[in-house]
Scaffold this active site. Sequence first.
Site, mmCIF file in Angstrom:
data_model
loop_
_atom_site.group_PDB
_atom_site.id
_atom_site.type_symbol
_atom_site.label_atom_id
_atom_site.label_comp_id
_atom_site.label_asym_id
_atom_site.label_seq_id
_atom_site.Cartn_x
_atom_site.Cartn_y
_atom_site.Cartn_z
ATOM 1 N N ASP A 101 32.677 36.222 25.906
ATOM 2 C CA ASP A 101 32.075 36.274 24.568
ATOM 3 C C ASP A 101 30.632 35.769 24.554
ATOM 4 O O ASP A 101 30.341 34.669 25.038
ATOM 5 C CB ASP A 101 32.907 35.446 23.577
ATOM 6 N N HIS A 157 37.546 39.159 29.082
ATOM 7 C CA HIS A 157 38.621 39.849 28.365
ATOM 8 C C HIS A 157 38.150 41.199 27.861
ATOM 9 O O HIS A 157 36.935 41.499 27.858
ATOM 10 C CB HIS A 157 39.159 38.988 27.225
ATOM 11 N N ARG A 193 38.944 34.817 14.202
ATOM 12 C CA ARG A 193 38.493 34.265 15.474
ATOM 13 C C ARG A 193 37.560 33.087 15.216
ATOM 14 O O ARG A 193 36.620 33.196 14.425
ATOM 15 C CB ARG A 193 37.735 35.400 16.191
HETATM 16 C C1 SIN Z 1 37.256 39.951 21.238
HETATM 17 O O1 SIN Z 1 37.179 38.874 20.658
HETATM 18 O O2 SIN Z 1 36.469 40.252 22.121
HETATM 19 C C2 SIN Z 1 38.352 40.897 20.837
HETATM 20 C C3 SIN Z 1 39.663 40.452 21.303
HETATM 21 C C4 SIN Z 1 40.758 41.229 20.630
HETATM 22 O O3 SIN Z 1 40.531 41.826 19.572
HETATM 23 O O4 SIN Z 1 41.867 41.218 21.158
#
Ligand code: SIN
Length: 282
Positions: A110, A258, A273
């Site tokens: 991120d 991720h 988030r």
């Molecule tokens: C993200 O925060 O990069 C997306 C992760 C998700 O939506 O699973």
Amino acid sequence: MVAIKTNDFKLITAKPFAPNLGADIYGVDLSQPVPDDQFAEIKAAFHQYQVLFFREQKEIPPARHIAFGKRFGPLHAHPAAPTMDGFPEIFEIHATKDSKIANGEFWHSDVSCDEVPPLGTMLQIHIAPPCGGDTMFSDMYAAYDDLSQPLKDMLDGLTALHSSEHIYKGRYSDRGRNDAEIDCPEAVHPIVRTHPDTGRKALFVNRTFTTRIVGLSDSESAAILEMLFTHAEHINYQIRFRWSLNDMAFWDNRCCMHRAIWDYWPEERKGRRVTIKGDRPV
Ligand code: SIN
């Protein structure tokens, strides 16, 4: 071959998700204040497993989600993403049948384009599609460990540029953020970073933000970056997490990447988030 990790936690149950990374966490109610002794075990598990999946959760009230994030450190403000009404600390992830993009569809850590990128991210999913919408994680310690010594020696001295204009410009315009309001940060970081808590080395490049290696020619930079991206995305380093409603994932951006899978259109997926500020990578 990676040894399966064991643990002796007393106030949480941590079940390893896969030999390389991840653990399902039971016995914690994140909708309530977390006692200090239980928090200490959660923090230890986070350092051990790199990504935790808190199972069997209720919906966490936004203020409590923010408060839990702040126990790990000051929060990080996303430079471009839309926030929740009344809670600027919360980034709402939302994809519907009308969306042109979902969030995080390519491998990334991120906001690695920030001078001080986030330590970790906590995402709770409140609306899940009937199936699909999994999130993948990749272990960047293992990706570094598996490199040959001559390559490690070369990479240890190199830095790379992480840029964001190509990602953030216009990205959230359909959700009320226009280009005049947003920042598109860029920063130079070491290609190999040392985790401040575990002391382990991790590869720190990703296909979304890392655009060039400093000091190399264009063709050298492009070839080495492509090799590193492909290596770090190898299936052996990955897990794929299937969400249940109200699961909360907490991942360490300093040692894993991720990628969210948008395979559920036209179904809806929504979550909140909170991101915690990290250290300058060294
Ligand atoms: C993200 O925060 O990069 C997306 C992760 C998700 O939506 O699973």
